[in-house]
Design an enzyme around this catalytic site. Structure first.
Site, PDB file in Angstrom:
ATOM      1  N   HIS A 155      37.207  37.099  83.767  1.00  0.00           N
ATOM      2  CA  HIS A 155      36.335  36.813  84.931  1.00  0.00           C
ATOM      3  C   HIS A 155      37.125  36.789  86.235  1.00  0.00           C
ATOM      4  O   HIS A 155      36.736  36.111  87.186  1.00  0.00           O
ATOM      5  CB  HIS A 155      35.600  35.469  84.765  1.00  0.00           C
ATOM      6  CG  HIS A 155      34.987  35.270  83.422  1.00  0.00           C
ATOM      7  ND1 HIS A 155      33.707  35.663  83.121  1.00  0.00           N
ATOM      8  CD2 HIS A 155      35.505  34.732  82.283  1.00  0.00           C
ATOM      9  CE1 HIS A 155      33.441  35.357  81.858  1.00  0.00           C
ATOM     10  NE2 HIS A 155      34.522  34.812  81.325  1.00  0.00           N
ATOM     11  N   SER A 276      47.612  52.508 109.499  1.00  0.00           N
ATOM     12  CA  SER A 276      46.382  52.477 110.270  1.00  0.00           C
ATOM     13  C   SER A 276      46.663  53.015 111.666  1.00  0.00           C
ATOM     14  O   SER A 276      47.755  52.827 112.203  1.00  0.00           O
ATOM     15  CB  SER A 276      45.871  51.036 110.355  1.00  0.00           C
ATOM     16  OG  SER A 276      45.051  50.876 111.504  1.00  0.00           O
ATOM     17  N   LYS A 282      49.579  47.423 109.234  1.00  0.00           N
ATOM     18  CA  LYS A 282      48.943  47.807 107.970  1.00  0.00           C
ATOM     19  C   LYS A 282      49.728  48.808 107.146  1.00  0.00           C
ATOM     20  O   LYS A 282      50.344  49.728 107.667  1.00  0.00           O
ATOM     21  CB  LYS A 282      47.560  48.417 108.260  1.00  0.00           C
ATOM     22  CG  LYS A 282      46.610  47.427 108.893  1.00  0.00           C
ATOM     23  CD  LYS A 282      45.790  46.720 107.859  1.00  0.00           C
ATOM     24  CE  LYS A 282      44.608  47.603 107.526  1.00  0.00           C
ATOM     25  NZ  LYS A 282      43.652  46.951 106.699  1.00  0.00           N
ATOM     26  N   GLU A 289      42.838  53.959  96.264  1.00  0.00           N
ATOM     27  CA  GLU A 289      41.415  53.952  96.637  1.00  0.00           C
ATOM     28  C   GLU A 289      40.776  55.326  96.426  1.00  0.00           C
ATOM     29  O   GLU A 289      39.637  55.440  95.969  1.00  0.00           O
ATOM     30  CB  GLU A 289      41.265  53.517  98.099  1.00  0.00           C
ATOM     31  CG  GLU A 289      41.581  52.038  98.293  1.00  0.00           C
ATOM     32  CD  GLU A 289      41.743  51.648  99.761  1.00  0.00           C
ATOM     33  OE1 GLU A 289      41.397  52.454 100.653  1.00  0.00           O
ATOM     34  OE2 GLU A 289      42.228  50.531 100.013  1.00  0.00           O
TER      35      GLU A 289
END
Ligand code: ARG
Length: 458
Positions: A155, A276, A282, A289
């Site tokens: 979980h 970024s 970043k 992804e």
């Protein structure tokens, strides 16, 4: 040149030609088309359907076409309907009349079925190799991290401590199964449709077993209608590819979480990260992804082809041409993802101290603390309740179980003694778990040896 102009009195409408044509994508298997044709004419000569001279002229001509395409001397041009028409027309242009005999005893229906099988068969081998590269990297990491403790989750809540080797070992199993699925598909599909004709075989005395053996199939297919209209193997392949993507995607999801500031379990290498345009601090996990994102595209191919096939009466129908772009795109996507993903995890840094600290902070040894009481005669249900109370106390004091004093332990149950600390240490918690497949060092070492042997043998 058209292969079928004879019964027509009008030119094809240009839009119809464009809509119908498949050459923009089926040129991908020009090589398989030519090799299939070489096998076909070799068989035709053996059966005395062609003379030796005719066969030699055709084989030579086809080999030259193959070479010229590969050297960039001959370009595949869109006025032809498909790659089959292009090769045949070029052959006739180059060698004259003998070229017109290439298509004897064959239809584009069994020809395209053959080309697609030859193409996907090669790609299955390439995919299998890429999966093996990935497994080798996972195997190396497993061998290096038998004692790297980390929390195991259920979980997404910290559950029990495991090791990084054990966590990675789960993925080793998934990708091993993926390879075995590809193997199954290969074995099931490896029968040659050549000689099935348009749908009903042919009156020429073809030796289908011979053509099949020339092309390294296990034999000819057994029903000519099924031969030209079977796309099961592509559906199976797309399903296997979807499963590979699903596995990579789950792994990517974890890497994205682990690479976040909150977890800091891993750091993706600079060479596999992106920045970024506005936020200078970043470093983004774009590759992970994208792999996760491209999974949808491969699932889409599977559902598309299943849907395309569901209402098609026997035997060949043009709908089936839709199998190509979907399958090619899915194969290329999975190959690209596998290569990138392997490079990403090969260069990724695992933050061992952060992982171990996280395992410690999340009461992952609570089950072991309860087991300690059970080993001292307390019924499990009571032990569960006692440890629950201790966990509450720890949460209140913002400490972990091993930071409680013995007095605090004893206040809740007199059964506790000094050896509780040893019993709930991370090392004990993990290393006592030595059932087959568990994270304990002995169990893990056994599995790693099995994996090592598997990688050497397959
Ligand atoms: N481009 C076609 C396909 O991919 C080749 C077969 C054409 N056969 C036909 N009867 N029109 O399916």
């Amino acid at each position: 040149m058209k292969l079928w102009g004879g019964r027509f009195t009008k030119e094809t409408n240009q839009l119809v030609h464009n809509f119908n044509a498949s050459i923009s994508y089926d040129q991908k298997f020009y090589k398989q088309d030519i090799l299939g044709s070489i096998a076909h004419v070799t068989m035709l000569e053996k059966q005395n359907i062609l003379t030796e001279e005719e066969r030699d002229a055709i084989v030579d001509g086809l080999q030259n076409i193959l070479q010229d395409i590969e050297n960039g001397i001959l370009s595949i041009t869109p006025e032809h309907e498909d790659i089959h028409s292009f090769v045949e027309a070029t052959l006739i242009e180059r060698i004259g009349d003998a070229g017109k005999k290439l298509h004897t005893g064959r239809s584009r229906n069994d020809q395209v079925a053959l080309d697609m099988k030859l193409y996907t068969r090669d790609e299955i081998v390439a995919l299998n190799d890429l999966l093996k590269d990935l497994l080798s990297v996972i195997h190396r990491l497993m061998s290096e991290h038998i004692e790297t403790f980390m929390p195991g989750f259920t979980h997404l809540q910290k559950a029990q401590p495991v090791t990084l080797a054990h966590h990675l070992g789960a993925y080793f199993e998934m990708f091993r199964r993926d390879r075995s699925r590809l193997r199954d598909i290969y074995d099931r599909m490896n029968y040659c449709p050549l000689g099935a004709g348009a749908l009903a075989g042919t009156t020429y005395p073809l030796d289908r077993e011979y053509s099949a053996s020339l092309l390294k199939f296990d034999g000819p297919t057994w029903n000519s209608m099924d031969s030209v209209s079977d796309r099961d193997y592509l559906i199976e392949l797309l399903s296997a590819l979807s499963t590979i993507m699903m596995h990579m995607s789950r792994f990517c999801e974890e890497i994205i979480l682990w690479n976040s500031n909150e977890y800091r379990f891993v750091e993706i290498d600079d060479s596999y990260s992106t920045g970024s345009s506005i936020m200078p601090q970043k470093k983004n996990p774009d590759i992970a992804e994208l792999v996760r994102g491209k999974t949808g595209r491969v699932y889409g191919a599977l559902i598309s082809l299943l849907t395309t096939m569901k209402g098609i009466p026997l035997a060949y129908n043009k709908d089936m041409q839709e199998d190509k772009e979907l399958t090619f795109d899915a194969i290329d996507t999975v190959k690209g993802c596998l290569a990138l993903f392997t490079g990403m995890i090969d260069t990724m840094k695992f933050n061992e101290t952060v992982m171990a600290a996280s395992a410690k902070r999340g009461f992952t040894n609570a089950t072991d603390a309860a087991d300690y009481l059970v080993n001292h005669g307390v019924p499990f249900r009571d032990a569960h309740g006692i440890i629950g109370q201790l966990v509450l106390l720890c949460i209140d004091k913002n400490i972990s179980l091993d930071e409680l004093s013995l007095e605090e332990y004893k206040k809740i149950s007199p059964v506790f003694n000094e050896d509780i600390y040893e019993a709930i240490s991370m090392k004990t918690c993990v290393e006592k778990r030595n059932t087959i497949g568990a994270p304990g060092k002995d169990a893990m070492t056994q599995i790693i040896a099995i994996n090592e042997k598997y990688l050497q043998e397959s």
